[in-house]
Write a protein that holds these residues in place. Structure first.
Motif, PDB file in Angstrom:
ATOM      1  N   THR A 100       0.836  -1.209   0.000  1.00 55.01           N
ATOM      2  CA  THR A 100       0.000   0.000   0.000  1.00 55.01           C
ATOM      3  C   THR A 100       0.865   1.251   0.000  1.00 55.01           C
ATOM      4  O   THR A 100       0.627   2.196  -0.768  1.00 55.01           O
ATOM      5  CB  THR A 100      -0.931   0.007   1.216  1.00 55.01           C
ATOM      6  OG1 THR A 100      -1.821  -1.109   1.156  1.00 55.01           O
ATOM      7  CG2 THR A 100      -1.748   1.292   1.262  1.00 55.01           C
ATOM      8  N   THR A 167      -4.160   1.922  10.335  1.00 53.42           N
ATOM      9  CA  THR A 167      -5.560   1.486  10.339  1.00 53.42           C
ATOM     10  C   THR A 167      -5.905   0.985   8.950  1.00 53.42           C
ATOM     11  O   THR A 167      -5.638   1.677   7.955  1.00 53.42           O
ATOM     12  CB  THR A 167      -6.502   2.651  10.715  1.00 53.42           C
ATOM     13  OG1 THR A 167      -6.133   3.170  11.998  1.00 53.42           O
ATOM     14  CG2 THR A 167      -7.949   2.180  10.739  1.00 53.42           C
ATOM     15  N   SER A 168      -6.466  -0.212   8.863  1.00 47.87           N
ATOM     16  CA  SER A 168      -6.790  -0.774   7.555  1.00 47.87           C
ATOM     17  C   SER A 168      -7.958  -0.020   6.925  1.00 47.87           C
ATOM     18  O   SER A 168      -8.795   0.563   7.624  1.00 47.87           O
ATOM     19  CB  SER A 168      -7.136  -2.259   7.679  1.00 47.87           C
ATOM     20  OG  SER A 168      -8.322  -2.427   8.431  1.00 47.87           O
ATOM     21  N   PHE A 169      -8.010  -0.062   5.607  1.00 48.49           N
ATOM     22  CA  PHE A 169      -9.058   0.641   4.884  1.00 48.49           C
ATOM     23  C   PHE A 169     -10.439   0.092   5.229  1.00 48.49           C
ATOM     24  O   PHE A 169     -11.409   0.849   5.309  1.00 48.49           O
ATOM     25  CB  PHE A 169      -8.805   0.520   3.380  1.00 48.49           C
ATOM     26  CG  PHE A 169      -9.797   1.263   2.528  1.00 48.49           C
ATOM     27  CD1 PHE A 169      -9.622   2.622   2.274  1.00 48.49           C
ATOM     28  CD2 PHE A 169     -10.910   0.623   1.984  1.00 48.49           C
ATOM     29  CE1 PHE A 169     -10.530   3.324   1.488  1.00 48.49           C
ATOM     30  CE2 PHE A 169     -11.816   1.315   1.200  1.00 48.49           C
ATOM     31  CZ  PHE A 169     -11.633   2.662   0.953  1.00 48.49           C
ATOM     32  N   SER A 170     -10.519  -1.212   5.442  1.00 52.56           N
ATOM     33  CA  SER A 170     -11.813  -1.829   5.746  1.00 52.56           C
ATOM     34  C   SER A 170     -12.358  -1.398   7.102  1.00 52.56           C
ATOM     35  O   SER A 170     -13.565  -1.354   7.309  1.00 52.56           O
ATOM     36  CB  SER A 170     -11.689  -3.356   5.708  1.00 52.56           C
ATOM     37  OG  SER A 170     -10.715  -3.802   6.642  1.00 52.56           O
ATOM     38  N   ASP A 171     -11.450  -1.058   8.025  1.00 49.67           N
ATOM     39  CA  ASP A 171     -11.899  -0.624   9.351  1.00 49.67           C
ATOM     40  C   ASP A 171     -12.391   0.820   9.336  1.00 49.67           C
ATOM     41  O   ASP A 171     -13.428   1.135   9.942  1.00 49.67           O
ATOM     42  CB  ASP A 171     -10.766  -0.771  10.371  1.00 49.67           C
ATOM     43  CG  ASP A 171     -10.425  -2.223  10.646  1.00 49.67           C
ATOM     44  OD1 ASP A 171     -11.290  -3.075  10.416  1.00 49.67           O
ATOM     45  OD2 ASP A 171      -9.281  -2.493  11.070  1.00 49.67           O
ATOM     46  N   SER A 172     -11.651   1.700   8.666  1.00 47.09           N
ATOM     47  CA  SER A 172     -12.033   3.109   8.598  1.00 47.09           C
ATOM     48  C   SER A 172     -11.269   3.792   7.468  1.00 47.09           C
ATOM     49  O   SER A 172     -10.063   4.048   7.613  1.00 47.09           O
ATOM     50  CB  SER A 172     -11.734   3.811   9.928  1.00 47.09           C
ATOM     51  OG  SER A 172     -11.970   5.203   9.817  1.00 47.09           O
ATOM     52  N   PRO A 173     -11.934   4.069   6.354  1.00 43.25           N
ATOM     53  CA  PRO A 173     -11.236   4.727   5.234  1.00 43.25           C
ATOM     54  C   PRO A 173     -10.593   6.049   5.612  1.00 43.25           C
ATOM     55  O   PRO A 173      -9.479   6.356   5.171  1.00 43.25           O
ATOM     56  CB  PRO A 173     -12.362   4.928   4.206  1.00 43.25           C
ATOM     57  CG  PRO A 173     -13.353   3.852   4.519  1.00 43.25           C
ATOM     58  CD  PRO A 173     -13.306   3.709   6.012  1.00 43.25           C
ATOM     59  N   TRP A 176      -7.563   5.379   7.701  1.00 46.77           N
ATOM     60  CA  TRP A 176      -6.553   4.774   6.821  1.00 46.77           C
ATOM     61  C   TRP A 176      -5.780   5.857   6.082  1.00 46.77           C
ATOM     62  O   TRP A 176      -4.553   5.805   5.987  1.00 46.77           O
ATOM     63  CB  TRP A 176      -7.231   3.826   5.846  1.00 46.77           C
ATOM     64  CG  TRP A 176      -6.308   3.255   4.805  1.00 46.77           C
ATOM     65  CD1 TRP A 176      -5.425   2.230   4.971  1.00 46.77           C
ATOM     66  CD2 TRP A 176      -6.184   3.676   3.443  1.00 46.77           C
ATOM     67  NE1 TRP A 176      -4.755   1.986   3.798  1.00 46.77           N
ATOM     68  CE2 TRP A 176      -5.197   2.855   2.845  1.00 46.77           C
ATOM     69  CE3 TRP A 176      -6.807   4.655   2.676  1.00 46.77           C
ATOM     70  CZ2 TRP A 176      -4.833   3.002   1.506  1.00 46.77           C
ATOM     71  CZ3 TRP A 176      -6.447   4.804   1.352  1.00 46.77           C
ATOM     72  CH2 TRP A 176      -5.471   3.991   0.780  1.00 46.77           C
TER      73      TRP A 176
END
Length: 313
Positions: A100, A167-173, A176
């Motif tokens: 990423t 922070t992963s994108f799926s958890d909070s864009p 992220w």
């Protein structure tokens, strides 16, 4: 085109084999007494010998490499000697984070390098001097200093981004974006500096060609000539440099991940290499080599799309 791709894939496969072979023997020579590191200094000699036997380290090195290669061809890289975690899981959980950062930095590098390089090549004068000065400055300042400055100014003082963590994108864009922006910028600055110089030089060379004068004599604007014709000829060298930058960013990510406390492969690679965790390090080497081969194949295809003569070389 199919023949072109097959040739590149075969060359890439040979490269992967060579890289992994050299890496294995270098690791074997420099890892020291791994069993002693695992068991600690208080372990008895008999215990160390038993651990060596358990890990298979008492076998000839060629036998060990043959077993690793056979298992790797079946997609199995064993378990970490120190954590017991499967190597596949250890890499898969962290490789996406590093990619990423690297892919984001590569995209930023490509966009800004083209804009700045074309601007400097077409305007020349003071614009060219400023762009060259900024390029030298960005290339000369170490990446970790840039990362620290970004954290101090934008994260700690202005509180615009998160100073550390991921922070992963799926958890909070939104979170992220806050956690990846500064690491991506820190990685991209050096890349922009290097690729900008290549784009500038290639565009200047292309602008001196006879076909450019012919196009201008037909009444085409400079913008049309540059973006429709010049960049097509100047793009191939710039793409080659961009591919080299991508590989360099994979190494640079190790330092940036340490500064921003990001759980990428950089932290794992440093720890595993210092410990002599051969299964985990070899998995990382193989994954990196495959990524490099894929990136070079994509760049070759892009160069072939820009200039069909490349496919015949």
């Amino acid at each position: 085109m199919l023949t072109f791709i097959i040739r590149r894939l075969l060359a890439g496969a040979v490269l992967v084999v060579v890289i992994t072979t050299v890496a294995f023997f270098l690791l074997y020579a420099g890892s020291g007494n791994v069993a002693r590191k695992i068991l600690g200094n208080s372990a008895t000699q008999a215990g160390v010998a038993e651990k060596n036997h358990q890990l298979g380290l008492d076998r000839p090195i060629l036998v060990q490499f043959g077993d690793w290669l056979t298992n790797a061809l079946h997609g199995s890289f064993g378990d970490s000697w120190f954590t017991g975690q499967p190597v596949n899981d250890a890499i898969a959980s962290r490789l996406g984070v590093t990619l990423t950062l690297v892919i984001g930095a590569t995209v930023i590098t490509a966009v800004f390098a083209v804009v700045l390089g074309v601007w400097a090549a077409t305007r020349r004068g003071w614009v060219d001097r400023i762009v060259q000065f900024l390029s030298v400055l960005g290339f000369g300042i170490p990446g970790f200093l840039i990362a620290l400055a970004l954290v101090l100014v934008l994260a700690i003082n202005l509180k615009l981004f998160a100073p550390t963590g991921y922070t992963s994108f799926s958890d909070s864009p939104s979170e992220w974006i806050k956690t990846v922006t500064l690491p991506v910028i820190a990685l991209a600055i050096g890349g922009v500096a290097g690729v900008t110089q290549q784009v500038r030089g290639s565009v200047i060379d292309a602008l001196r060609q006879d076909y450019v004068r012919t196009l201008r004599s037909r009444g085409l604007s400079t913008t049309s000539v540059v973006f429709k014709h010049v960049l097509r000829n100047a793009g191939a060298p710039a793409l080659a440099v961009l591919a080299v930058q991508f590989v360099g960013l994979l190494g640079g990510a190790v330092i940036v991940e340490q500064v921003f406390a990001i759980p990428g492969v950089g932290q794992v690679a440093v720890t595993a290499t210092s410990q002599g965790d051969i299964p985990l390090v070899m998995g990382l080497v193989l994954a990196t080599a495959v990524i490099v081969v894929i990136v070079n194949l994509v760049i070759d295809l892009a160069q072939g799309a820009i200039n069909p003569k490349v496919r015949l070389s």
